[in-house]
Design a protein around this motif. Structure first.
Motif, mmCIF file in Angstrom:
data_model
loop_
_atom_site.group_PDB
_atom_site.id
_atom_site.type_symbol
_atom_site.label_atom_id
_atom_site.label_comp_id
_atom_site.label_asym_id
_atom_site.label_seq_id
_atom_site.Cartn_x
_atom_site.Cartn_y
_atom_site.Cartn_z
ATOM 1 N N ALA A 107 0.839 -1.199 0.000
ATOM 2 C CA ALA A 107 0.000 0.000 0.000
ATOM 3 C C ALA A 107 0.877 1.253 0.000
ATOM 4 C CB ALA A 107 -0.933 -0.005 1.212
ATOM 5 N N TYR A 108 1.934 1.241 0.798
ATOM 6 C CA TYR A 108 2.877 2.373 0.833
ATOM 7 C C TYR A 108 3.503 2.575 -0.549
ATOM 8 C CZ TYR A 108 6.947 5.191 2.109
ATOM 9 O OH TYR A 108 7.899 6.184 2.181
ATOM 10 N N CYS A 109 3.910 1.490 -1.184
ATOM 11 C CA CYS A 109 4.508 1.586 -2.515
ATOM 12 C C CYS A 109 3.546 2.214 -3.503
ATOM 13 C CB CYS A 109 4.947 0.206 -3.012
ATOM 14 S SG CYS A 109 6.383 -0.450 -2.136
ATOM 15 N N LYS A 110 2.311 1.772 -3.477
ATOM 16 C CA LYS A 110 1.316 2.312 -4.408
ATOM 17 C C LYS A 110 1.075 3.799 -4.154
ATOM 18 C CE LYS A 110 -0.962 -2.006 -5.550
ATOM 19 N NZ LYS A 110 -2.209 -2.777 -5.590
ATOM 20 N N GLN A 111 1.042 4.203 -2.888
ATOM 21 C CA GLN A 111 0.835 5.613 -2.546
ATOM 22 C C GLN A 111 2.031 6.477 -2.950
ATOM 23 O OE1 GLN A 111 0.267 5.349 1.666
ATOM 24 N NE2 GLN A 111 -1.814 4.561 1.496
ATOM 25 N N ASN A 112 3.205 5.859 -3.054
ATOM 26 C CA ASN A 112 4.433 6.608 -3.315
ATOM 27 C C ASN A 112 5.027 6.319 -4.697
ATOM 28 O OD1 ASN A 112 5.227 8.164 -0.697
ATOM 29 N ND2 ASN A 112 4.355 6.218 -0.045
ATOM 30 N N ASN A 113 4.189 5.803 -5.600
ATOM 31 C CA ASN A 113 4.575 5.562 -6.985
ATOM 32 C C ASN A 113 5.796 4.649 -7.130
ATOM 33 O OD1 ASN A 113 3.960 5.857 -9.718
ATOM 34 N ND2 ASN A 113 5.422 7.521 -9.965
ATOM 35 N N ILE A 114 5.896 3.677 -6.232
ATOM 36 C CA ILE A 114 6.927 2.635 -6.371
ATOM 37 C C ILE A 114 6.228 1.470 -7.062
ATOM 38 C CG2 ILE A 114 8.397 1.018 -5.117
ATOM 39 C CD1 ILE A 114 8.773 3.279 -3.019
ATOM 40 N N THR A 115 6.681 1.147 -8.268
ATOM 41 C CA THR A 115 5.964 0.173 -9.090
ATOM 42 C C THR A 115 6.649 -1.193 -9.171
ATOM 43 O OG1 THR A 115 7.054 1.063 -11.053
ATOM 44 C CG2 THR A 115 4.885 1.971 -10.495
ATOM 45 N N ALA A 116 7.853 -1.298 -8.635
ATOM 46 C CA ALA A 116 8.561 -2.584 -8.634
ATOM 47 C C ALA A 116 9.220 -2.781 -7.275
ATOM 48 C CB ALA A 116 9.611 -2.627 -9.736
ATOM 49 N N TYR A 163 13.882 -12.048 -5.811
ATOM 50 C CA TYR A 163 12.516 -11.997 -6.320
ATOM 51 C C TYR A 163 12.171 -10.570 -6.722
ATOM 52 C CZ TYR A 163 11.413 -16.625 -4.374
ATOM 53 O OH TYR A 163 11.382 -17.964 -4.109
ATOM 54 N N GLU A 164 11.148 -10.465 -7.605
ATOM 55 C CA GLU A 164 10.611 -9.163 -7.971
ATOM 56 C C GLU A 164 9.093 -9.238 -8.032
ATOM 57 O OE1 GLU A 164 11.741 -7.900 -11.925
ATOM 58 O OE2 GLU A 164 11.118 -9.809 -12.810
ATOM 59 N N LEU A 165 8.471 -8.087 -7.809
ATOM 60 C CA LEU A 165 7.027 -7.946 -7.918
ATOM 61 C C LEU A 165 6.770 -6.622 -8.606
ATOM 62 C CD1 LEU A 165 4.104 -8.858 -7.160
ATOM 63 C CD2 LEU A 165 4.375 -7.467 -5.096
ATOM 64 N N HIS A 166 5.999 -6.665 -9.681
ATOM 65 C CA HIS A 166 5.601 -5.431 -10.370
ATOM 66 C C HIS A 166 4.171 -5.107 -9.961
ATOM 67 C CE1 HIS A 166 9.214 -4.984 -12.758
ATOM 68 N NE2 HIS A 166 9.226 -6.304 -12.800
ATOM 69 N N LEU A 167 3.975 -3.863 -9.520
ATOM 70 C CA LEU A 167 2.674 -3.435 -9.033
ATOM 71 C C LEU A 167 1.917 -2.700 -10.135
ATOM 72 C CD1 LEU A 167 3.812 -1.974 -5.605
ATOM 73 C CD2 LEU A 167 2.855 -4.234 -6.049
ATOM 74 N N ASN A 168 0.628 -2.915 -10.159
ATOM 75 C CA ASN A 168 -0.246 -2.146 -11.046
ATOM 76 C C ASN A 168 -0.836 -1.035 -10.215
ATOM 77 O OD1 ASN A 168 0.221 -4.080 -13.047
ATOM 78 N ND2 ASN A 168 -1.429 -5.363 -12.261
#
Length: 165
Positions: free
Chosen positions: A107-116, A159-164
């Motif tokens: 959630a923090y990543c999405k709020q802060n435009n961190i996409t990977a 590992y990696e995770l790409h967020l939409n």
């Protein structure tokens, strides 16, 4: 007495509690050859996590710190997931502490435009691998990590995770 786990941001006043969770899990429970000297970030949470654009969170249960997770912003809308640990007696689906921690970080990543999100771990932590994979992380080779990814000496799986967003 609060019996619902709560995730909150941690700072330098929590360093001793953080170290008291992480080091025994690494050294005693999993025999990972790592020391506090090899993890100086744990002695200055604010500089190493908050000032990068990341954060460091703790899971509190009955006012006790029982789990941690952190994010280092590494540029190019990417972050490094670090220091995800939950005390043994609080692991599992019953309380869902690890999932709460990871959901908070995402959630923090999405709020802060961190996409990977990238992470390093060790091959012996099989339950962690299953957890990350269940949450959409895919395994990658070390040479596929961003150049800005902060490597830890003991890590041998990535590992990696790409967020939409």
């Amino acid at each position: 007495m609060n019996t619902t786990p709560v995730i909150r941001s941690l700072n330098n006043s929590h360093c001793k509690q953080i170290i008291d969770i992480i080091l025994p899990i690494q050294q005693i429970e999993f025999n990972v050859p790592v020391t506090l000297e090899g993890q100086p970030d744990l002695l200055d949470i604010e500089t190493n996590y908050h000032q990068t654009g990341g954060n460091f969170w703790g899971a509190m249960y009955n006012e006790q710190l029982i789990g941690t997770i952190s994010l280092i912003a590494i540029g190019n809308n990417a972050g490094a997931l670090r220091k995800m640990f939950v005390l043994k007696e609080y692991r599992g689906k019953e309380l869902g502490i690890a999932q709460l921690l990871l959901d908070n970080l995402i959630a923090y990543c999405k709020q802060n435009n961190i996409t990977a999100i990238y992470l390093g771990t060790v091959d012996m932590l099989k339950a962690a691998h299953r957890f990350y994979e269940k949450n959409g992380f895919t395994r990658i080779a070390k040479h596929d990590l961003p150049k800005s990814f902060p490597l830890m000496g003991a890590d041998n799986m990535f590992y990696e995770l790409h967020l939409n967003n």
